[in-house]
Design an enzyme around this catalytic site. Structure first.
Site, PDB file in Angstrom:
ATOM      1  N   TYR A 279       0.812  -1.223   0.000  1.00  0.00           N
ATOM      2  CA  TYR A 279       0.000   0.000   0.000  1.00  0.00           C
ATOM      3  C   TYR A 279       0.842   1.269   0.000  1.00  0.00           C
ATOM      4  O   TYR A 279       2.022   1.255   0.277  1.00  0.00           O
ATOM      5  CB  TYR A 279      -1.058   0.011   1.096  1.00  0.00           C
ATOM      6  CG  TYR A 279      -0.690  -0.136   2.550  1.00  0.00           C
ATOM      7  CD1 TYR A 279       0.586   0.033   3.047  1.00  0.00           C
ATOM      8  CD2 TYR A 279      -1.713  -0.425   3.461  1.00  0.00           C
ATOM      9  CE1 TYR A 279       0.855  -0.087   4.385  1.00  0.00           C
ATOM     10  CE2 TYR A 279      -1.462  -0.547   4.817  1.00  0.00           C
ATOM     11  CZ  TYR A 279      -0.173  -0.366   5.273  1.00  0.00           C
ATOM     12  OH  TYR A 279       0.077  -0.479   6.608  1.00  0.00           O
ATOM     13  N   GLU A 280       0.159   2.359  -0.397  1.00  0.00           N
ATOM     14  CA  GLU A 280       0.789   3.667  -0.627  1.00  0.00           C
ATOM     15  C   GLU A 280       1.959   3.578  -1.597  1.00  0.00           C
ATOM     16  O   GLU A 280       2.995   4.221  -1.423  1.00  0.00           O
ATOM     17  CB  GLU A 280       1.181   4.323   0.701  1.00  0.00           C
ATOM     18  CG  GLU A 280      -0.053   4.671   1.513  1.00  0.00           C
ATOM     19  CD  GLU A 280       0.190   5.635   2.645  1.00  0.00           C
ATOM     20  OE1 GLU A 280       1.063   6.513   2.514  1.00  0.00           O
ATOM     21  OE2 GLU A 280      -0.515   5.514   3.662  1.00  0.00           O
ATOM     22  N   GLY A 281       1.767   2.753  -2.624  1.00  0.00           N
ATOM     23  CA  GLY A 281       2.776   2.570  -3.656  1.00  0.00           C
ATOM     24  C   GLY A 281       3.530   1.268  -3.456  1.00  0.00           C
ATOM     25  O   GLY A 281       4.254   1.113  -2.471  1.00  0.00           O
TER      26      GLY A 281
END
Length: 380
Positions: free
Chosen positions: A362-364
């Site tokens: 998550y978040e990239g």
């Protein structure tokens, strides 16, 4: 170069460590099993200022720096990554996004409540077909003059069911590509805004993750963040800071796993001595300690860059890429050092191993971080 923490930083770290041990540790296994959102704990974190760590005190925040944020995130994540991810999203994505790019009216109406924990926020970017490829937003926001009408689906939204303020990224003009994307503040309870069932996840099972549906949701024009077409830039700028939070979370998982493994190795005996005295285990511990310290340096460098006003796109990407790798590898090693005990919930390391995986996603994803880093390297 100065690698020492200030007295204030040490006090902040100790306060976070004490909170994690006294408030998060009791019941953490049960919350994980039952996928229970730690509502009372969240209220206490709000009272301590953990939900608005870097927000200006004039908006109810703690006014701390990014180094303090990293220290708090690491200590919370050693014990309960489900609680720490909620802190990360509320701080890095929601509060930061509003404080940096919101209007004064938006700050007064929403940020003051978010920073003090009166309510919590969610950041809504990912979709079924738009995770890493954030430009491919299928959610639309049609301009109707004095308001927008939002339609679409958002997936894997942390705080999805418990939040009251949602920052939603949507496409207003597809022909403009990423310049046709906007960011909006959506409130829980708006007509046509529905929250799907809670996701049943491998790790961070206590965090509140949902799919969100928007069916002709009317959002006032004043709820758009920034100028028309600013949404994609808003998301990317916000996520750069978010990666520092998740890197710190990964660091906490890794250092928590190492600390448990070290403690266990000094207690468990085999072949007449504590297992830490066997070279096979001692060398594992040496590697774990080194990797955790290397991750810590990258995470602190990213936080320092943010505090200094430097561009931190690359340093945050490197911190997240490496710290999440270390979290995954060291939590696996911690299970190995615990042997059969590492495979049962009582010893905590199996949960840390499950929680570690999401930090690479998550978040990239790690692959996206490599794109960010490689572009920076090539540009020089």
């Amino acid at each position: 170069m100065d690698f020492s923490l200030t007295e204030e930083h040490i006090m902040i770290r100790e306060a976070a460590r004490d909170f994690a041990q006294t408030e998060l540790l009791p019941g953490v296994i049960e919350r994980d099993n039952a996928q229970t959102f730690p509502e009372e704990i969240v209220r206490k974190m709000g009272e301590l200022g953990f939900l608005g760590i870097m927000v200006d005190p004039k908006y109810g925040g703690s006014g701390m720096d990014a180094i303090s944020y990293v220290l708090i995130m690491e200590e919370l994540s050693k014990i309960d990554a489900s609680a720490s991810v909620m802190v990360s999203v509320n701080n890095s994505l929601v509060c930061y996004g509003l404080e940096a790019y919101g209007s004064e009216e938006q700050k007064q109406k929403y940020l003051t409540k978010l920073a003090t924990g009166q309510c919590i926020g969610a950041f809504c970017l990912s979709e079924p077909e738009a995770g890493s490829d954030a430009t491919s937003q299928a959610t639309t926001a049609i301009d109707k003059g004095d308001h927008y009408v939002i339609n679409g689906t958002k997936n894997w939204i942390t705080n999805g069911g418990r939040a009251e303020v949602y920052l939603v990224i949507a496409q207003t003009d597809r022909e403009k590509g990423h310049r046709g994307i906007n960011a909006f503040i959506v409130e829980k309870g708006m007509e046509g805004f529905d929250i799907g069932p809670k996701e049943d996840k491998l790790g961070i099972r206590g965090s509140d993750t949902h799919t969100l549906q928007f069916n002709d949701v009317k959002v006032p024009k004043e709820n758009r963040i920034g100028e028309d077409g600013f949404g994609f830039k808003f998301a990317m700028k916000t996520l750069s800071g978010g990666r520092i939070g998740i890197a710190a979370q990964a660091l906490g998982i890794a250092s928590g796993a190492y600390e448990l493994a070290l403690k266990y190795s000094k207690e468990r005996k085999a072949f007449g001595t504590e297992i830490c005295n066997h070279q096979a285990i001692a060398f594992k511990l040496a590697d774990m300690y080194t990797e955790v310290e290397a991750a810590r340096m990258l995470v602190m460098k990213a936080a320092w860059d943010k505090d200094q006003g430097n561009n931190y796109d690359m340093s945050s990407a490197m911190a997240k890429l490496y710290a999440s790798k270390v979290a995954m590898e060291q939590s696996v090693e911690a299970v190995q050092i615990h042997g059969g005990n590492g495979f049962v919930k009582e010893y905590h390391v199996e949960r840390l191993m499950r929680d570690a995986k999401i930090t690479q996603i998550y978040e990239g994803t790690s692959e996206i971080q490599k794109i960010v880093i490689s572009r920076g390297v090539i540009k020089g």
